[in-house]
Design an enzyme around this catalytic site. Sequence first.
Site, PDB file in Angstrom:
ATOM      1  N   GLU A 249      20.978  31.738 -64.671  1.00  0.00           N
ATOM      2  CA  GLU A 249      21.612  30.711 -65.504  1.00  0.00           C
ATOM      3  C   GLU A 249      22.394  31.360 -66.640  1.00  0.00           C
ATOM      4  O   GLU A 249      23.496  30.931 -66.978  1.00  0.00           O
ATOM      5  CB  GLU A 249      20.564  29.739 -66.046  1.00  0.00           C
TER       6      GLU A 249
ATOM      7  N   ASP B  78      41.569  31.699 -68.256  1.00  0.00           N
ATOM      8  CA  ASP B  78      42.505  30.594 -68.044  1.00  0.00           C
ATOM      9  C   ASP B  78      43.374  30.346 -69.273  1.00  0.00           C
ATOM     10  O   ASP B  78      44.573  30.113 -69.151  1.00  0.00           O
ATOM     11  CB  ASP B  78      41.725  29.332 -67.675  1.00  0.00           C
TER      12      ASP B  78
END
Length: 72
Positions: free
Chosen positions: A20, A34
């Site tokens: 996780e 991005d």
Amino acid sequence: MLIQIKVQVKSIYKAGVDLEAMHGVSVAALTFYDKLKPMDTNIQIQEIRLLEEFGDYEWEIPPSAKNIRAAV
């Protein structure tokens, strides 16, 4: 430019949460990628690794978690 991303994960369950934590770092790195790609086309995500794992696997349910079934 070097950007370091660190994630700390805590759990009330005895299982490890290493994947996780690594998933959280991956998502953060991809978000940086991005947002920064219009400024630099040579951006790289170079390394994702577990730095440290600790905890007690002798496990007891904390009193505050007795009624929890699932949480995020």
